[in-house]
Write a protein that holds these residues in place. Structure first.
Motif, PDB file in Angstrom:
ATOM      1  N   GLY A   1       0.886  -1.047  -0.161  1.00 49.23           N
ATOM      2  CA  GLY A   1       0.124  -0.233   0.161  1.00 49.23           C
ATOM      3  C   GLY A   1       1.059   1.158   0.184  1.00 49.23           C
ATOM      4  O   GLY A   1       0.072   2.016   0.282  1.00 49.23           O
ATOM      5  N   ILE A   2       2.175   0.857  -0.125  1.00 55.17           N
ATOM      6  CA  ILE A   2       2.920   2.589  -0.143  1.00 55.17           C
ATOM      7  C   ILE A   2       3.248   2.412  -1.658  1.00 55.17           C
ATOM      8  O   ILE A   2       3.676   1.192  -2.558  1.00 55.17           O
ATOM      9  CB  ILE A   2       4.103   2.321   0.520  1.00 55.17           C
ATOM     10  N   PRO A   3       2.988   3.622  -1.887  1.00 62.10           N
ATOM     11  CA  PRO A   3       2.889   4.575  -3.884  1.00 62.10           C
ATOM     12  C   PRO A   3       4.411   4.257  -3.489  1.00 62.10           C
ATOM     13  O   PRO A   3       5.279   4.681  -3.342  1.00 62.10           O
ATOM     14  CB  PRO A   3       3.008   5.858  -3.117  1.00 62.10           C
ATOM     15  N   LEU A   4       4.746   3.363  -4.883  1.00 63.87           N
ATOM     16  CA  LEU A   4       6.260   2.780  -4.920  1.00 63.87           C
ATOM     17  C   LEU A   4       6.329   2.706  -6.833  1.00 63.87           C
ATOM     18  O   LEU A   4       5.515   1.947  -7.196  1.00 63.87           O
ATOM     19  CB  LEU A   4       7.369   1.837  -4.536  1.00 63.87           C
ATOM     20  N   PRO A   5       7.157   2.793  -7.639  1.00 58.57           N
ATOM     21  CA  PRO A   5       7.288   2.068  -8.653  1.00 58.57           C
ATOM     22  C   PRO A   5       7.493   1.009  -9.032  1.00 58.57           C
ATOM     23  O   PRO A   5       9.147   1.013  -9.724  1.00 58.57           O
ATOM     24  CB  PRO A   5       8.354   3.456  -9.570  1.00 58.57           C
ATOM     25  N   GLY A   6       6.959   0.136  -8.476  1.00 57.81           N
ATOM     26  CA  GLY A   6       7.403  -1.176  -8.361  1.00 57.81           C
ATOM     27  C   GLY A   6       7.538  -1.530 -10.240  1.00 57.81           C
ATOM     28  O   GLY A   6       8.009  -2.808 -10.535  1.00 57.81           O
ATOM     29  N   GLU A   7       6.509  -1.085 -11.350  1.00 56.55           N
ATOM     30  CA  GLU A   7       6.719  -2.073 -11.884  1.00 56.55           C
ATOM     31  C   GLU A   7       7.642  -0.802 -13.092  1.00 56.55           C
ATOM     32  O   GLU A   7       8.880  -1.931 -13.331  1.00 56.55           O
ATOM     33  CB  GLU A   7       5.589  -1.055 -12.981  1.00 56.55           C
ATOM     34  N   ILE A   8       8.844  -0.044 -12.625  1.00 55.80           N
ATOM     35  CA  ILE A   8       9.461   0.367 -13.256  1.00 55.80           C
ATOM     36  C   ILE A   8      10.627  -0.146 -13.037  1.00 55.80           C
ATOM     37  O   ILE A   8      11.298  -0.675 -13.340  1.00 55.80           O
ATOM     38  CB  ILE A   8       9.964   1.849 -13.556  1.00 55.80           C
ATOM     39  N   ILE A   9      10.843  -1.171 -11.436  1.00 57.33           N
ATOM     40  CA  ILE A   9      12.140  -1.621 -11.529  1.00 57.33           C
ATOM     41  C   ILE A   9      12.150  -2.843 -11.857  1.00 57.33           C
ATOM     42  O   ILE A   9      13.118  -3.358 -12.360  1.00 57.33           O
ATOM     43  CB  ILE A   9      11.546  -1.354  -9.631  1.00 57.33           C
ATOM     44  N   LEU A  10      10.873  -3.222 -12.026  1.00 53.12           N
ATOM     45  CA  LEU A  10      10.870  -4.411 -11.912  1.00 53.12           C
ATOM     46  C   LEU A  10      10.894  -4.891 -13.740  1.00 53.12           C
ATOM     47  O   LEU A  10      12.356  -5.651 -14.428  1.00 53.12           O
ATOM     48  CB  LEU A  10       9.513  -4.892 -12.046  1.00 53.12           C
ATOM     49  N   VAL A  11      10.476  -3.855 -14.406  1.00 56.00           N
ATOM     50  CA  VAL A  11      10.781  -3.771 -16.118  1.00 56.00           C
ATOM     51  C   VAL A  11      12.452  -3.536 -16.459  1.00 56.00           C
ATOM     52  O   VAL A  11      13.250  -4.175 -17.178  1.00 56.00           O
ATOM     53  CB  VAL A  11      10.541  -2.698 -16.989  1.00 56.00           C
ATOM     54  N   SER A  12      12.351  -2.830 -15.518  1.00 56.97           N
ATOM     55  CA  SER A  12      14.674  -2.557 -15.434  1.00 56.97           C
ATOM     56  C   SER A  12      15.106  -3.400 -15.216  1.00 56.97           C
ATOM     57  O   SER A  12      16.403  -3.385 -15.637  1.00 56.97           O
ATOM     58  CB  SER A  12      14.522  -0.939 -14.096  1.00 56.97           C
ATOM     59  N   ALA A  13      15.126  -4.409 -14.103  1.00 55.11           N
ATOM     60  CA  ALA A  13      15.881  -5.258 -13.765  1.00 55.11           C
ATOM     61  C   ALA A  13      15.485  -6.409 -14.183  1.00 55.11           C
ATOM     62  O   ALA A  13      16.501  -7.273 -14.619  1.00 55.11           O
ATOM     63  CB  ALA A  13      14.836  -5.790 -12.212  1.00 55.11           C
ATOM     64  N   ALA A  14      14.513  -6.710 -14.978  1.00 49.17           N
ATOM     65  CA  ALA A  14      14.140  -7.708 -16.275  1.00 49.17           C
ATOM     66  C   ALA A  14      15.309  -7.395 -17.199  1.00 49.17           C
ATOM     67  O   ALA A  14      15.980  -8.294 -17.376  1.00 49.17           O
ATOM     68  CB  ALA A  14      12.962  -8.099 -16.272  1.00 49.17           C
ATOM     69  N   LEU A  15      14.629  -6.109 -17.474  1.00 47.24           N
ATOM     70  CA  LEU A  15      15.832  -5.463 -18.872  1.00 47.24           C
ATOM     71  C   LEU A  15      17.364  -6.324 -18.707  1.00 47.24           C
ATOM     72  O   LEU A  15      18.502  -6.415 -19.641  1.00 47.24           O
ATOM     73  CB  LEU A  15      15.778  -4.223 -19.630  1.00 47.24           C
TER      74      LEU A  15
ATOM     75  N   LEU B   1      15.779   3.027 -23.638  1.00 50.67           N
ATOM     76  CA  LEU B   1      14.225   3.000 -24.254  1.00 50.67           C
ATOM     77  C   LEU B   1      13.184   1.722 -23.500  1.00 50.67           C
ATOM     78  O   LEU B   1      12.063   2.582 -23.661  1.00 50.67           O
ATOM     79  CB  LEU B   1      14.289   2.137 -25.296  1.00 50.67           C
ATOM     80  N   GLY B   2      13.643   1.020 -23.194  1.00 54.51           N
ATOM     81  CA  GLY B   2      12.520   0.033 -21.827  1.00 54.51           C
ATOM     82  C   GLY B   2      12.430   0.716 -20.755  1.00 54.51           C
ATOM     83  O   GLY B   2      11.180   0.788 -20.905  1.00 54.51           O
ATOM     84  N   LEU B   3      13.070   1.195 -20.127  1.00 48.49           N
ATOM     85  CA  LEU B   3      12.983   2.499 -19.341  1.00 48.49           C
ATOM     86  C   LEU B   3      11.587   3.795 -19.686  1.00 48.49           C
ATOM     87  O   LEU B   3      10.097   3.647 -18.889  1.00 48.49           O
ATOM     88  CB  LEU B   3      13.729   2.926 -19.295  1.00 48.49           C
ATOM     89  N   VAL B   4      12.094   4.078 -20.909  1.00 45.45           N
ATOM     90  CA  VAL B   4      10.817   4.868 -20.981  1.00 45.45           C
ATOM     91  C   VAL B   4       9.248   4.602 -21.394  1.00 45.45           C
ATOM     92  O   VAL B   4       8.534   5.398 -21.444  1.00 45.45           O
ATOM     93  CB  VAL B   4      11.320   6.063 -22.442  1.00 45.45           C
ATOM     94  N   ALA B   5       9.478   3.494 -22.395  1.00 44.36           N
ATOM     95  CA  ALA B   5       8.232   2.593 -22.489  1.00 44.36           C
ATOM     96  C   ALA B   5       7.988   2.615 -20.745  1.00 44.36           C
ATOM     97  O   ALA B   5       6.516   2.654 -21.189  1.00 44.36           O
ATOM     98  CB  ALA B   5       8.292   1.605 -23.584  1.00 44.36           C
ATOM     99  N   ALA B   6       8.767   2.163 -20.458  1.00 44.92           N
ATOM    100  CA  ALA B   6       7.616   1.569 -19.091  1.00 44.92           C
ATOM    101  C   ALA B   6       6.958   2.761 -18.023  1.00 44.92           C
ATOM    102  O   ALA B   6       5.889   2.824 -17.771  1.00 44.92           O
ATOM    103  CB  ALA B   6       8.426   0.604 -17.694  1.00 44.92           C
ATOM    104  N   VAL B   7       7.977   3.920 -18.173  1.00 43.88           N
ATOM    105  CA  VAL B   7       7.374   5.378 -17.656  1.00 43.88           C
ATOM    106  C   VAL B   7       6.142   5.503 -18.610  1.00 43.88           C
ATOM    107  O   VAL B   7       4.905   5.877 -17.706  1.00 43.88           O
ATOM    108  CB  VAL B   7       8.243   6.406 -17.515  1.00 43.88           C
ATOM    109  N   LEU B   8       5.940   5.419 -19.555  1.00 46.27           N
ATOM    110  CA  LEU B   8       4.909   5.706 -20.255  1.00 46.27           C
ATOM    111  C   LEU B   8       3.963   5.301 -20.066  1.00 46.27           C
ATOM    112  O   LEU B   8       2.607   6.006 -20.157  1.00 46.27           O
ATOM    113  CB  LEU B   8       5.005   6.087 -21.765  1.00 46.27           C
ATOM    114  N   ILE B   9       3.502   3.573 -19.846  1.00 42.08           N
ATOM    115  CA  ILE B   9       2.376   3.032 -19.490  1.00 42.08           C
ATOM    116  C   ILE B   9       2.200   2.812 -17.897  1.00 42.08           C
ATOM    117  O   ILE B   9       0.866   3.363 -17.907  1.00 42.08           O
ATOM    118  CB  ILE B   9       3.037   1.027 -20.023  1.00 42.08           C
ATOM    119  N   GLY B  10       3.246   3.409 -17.065  1.00 38.37           N
ATOM    120  CA  GLY B  10       2.780   3.991 -15.969  1.00 38.37           C
ATOM    121  C   GLY B  10       1.918   4.697 -15.951  1.00 38.37           C
ATOM    122  O   GLY B  10       1.441   4.777 -15.715  1.00 38.37           O
ATOM    123  N   LEU B  11       2.328   5.444 -16.837  1.00 42.95           N
ATOM    124  CA  LEU B  11       1.321   7.104 -16.330  1.00 42.95           C
ATOM    125  C   LEU B  11       0.366   6.741 -17.822  1.00 42.95           C
ATOM    126  O   LEU B  11      -0.462   7.785 -16.409  1.00 42.95           O
ATOM    127  CB  LEU B  11       2.828   7.960 -17.297  1.00 42.95           C
TER     128      LEU B  11
END
Length: 216
Positions: free
Chosen positions: A29-43, A177-187
């Protein structure tokens, strides 16, 4: 130092720990960028031989499931006062409109709101605590939580990892580019949810009866 050389110095255990911790806290329940962290680590795992995508996906899944379960327990114990407190502390994420939108999703979809909520940025934060507040039976919550966690965390890791391998020739200098895509998807998901939340707030305010002036 070249970026790739720096990436080769990152301890895999640190990557696993950060991914599991951030996703767990976000699910709690704490607002953190989990999706961006996961995508970055997977890349990163597609370029760093020491980072195993299977272990990475497992850590992400465990963090998601455990975090959601803790959030459920907190929500069940704290109830509505907890949501009010969160609204005061994090008004941008736990506003009345956001809560109303999430509640309607739970009323419409039940346990599947937990499952599908895993794929929407702000709903990931709400799912555990709100399921507890609404007293969803734990076995239903746990089923949707585990399935959603495996599909979201494990699936995202697998897809992004193999995309990184295929695109290695043009992603050698870290996957910006993957980070940018993740940020855009999240936003995008956040904007859509905020619009729904604003409409929910306006609808609720319009439905509230106007105060009757006191008679002289």
């Amino acid at each position: 130092m070249h970026v790739q050389e720096w990436l080769d110095t990152v301890p895999p255990a640190a990557v696993y720990a950060v991914v599991g911790l951030v996703i767990g806290l976000e699910s709690l329940g704490i607002p953190l960028p989990g999706e961006i962290i996961l995508v970055s680590a997977a890349l990163l795992s597609s370029q760093h031989a020491g980072i195993d995508p299977v272990i990475l996906g497992t850590c992400a899944t465990v963090g998601a499931v455990v975090g959601d379960s803790i959030g459920y327990a907190i929500g069940r114990r704290g109830g509505r006062p907890l949501l009010a407190w969160l609204g005061r502390k994090f008004p941008r994420h736990f506003s009345e409109g956001h809560i109303a939108t999430a509640e309607r999703s739970f009323e419409k979809w039940g346990m599947w709101a937990v499952f599908f909520g895993r794929f929407v940025a702000l709903l990931r934060i709400f799912a555990g605590p709100l399921a507890g507040v609404l007293r969803m039976p734990y076995w239903k919550f746990l089923t949707a939580n585990v399935l959603g966690g495996i599909l979201w965390a494990g699936g995202t890791t697998a897809v992004v990892h193999y995309v990184g391998i295929v695109a290695e020739s043009w992603l050698k200098r870290f996957s910006w580019l993957g980070l940018v895509a993740a940020v855009l998807i999240g936003l995008t998901s956040m904007v859509v949810l905020k619009r729904k939340a604003r409409k929910a707030t306006e609808h609720r305010q319009a439905a509230e009866p106007e105060p009757v002036p006191a008679a002289d």
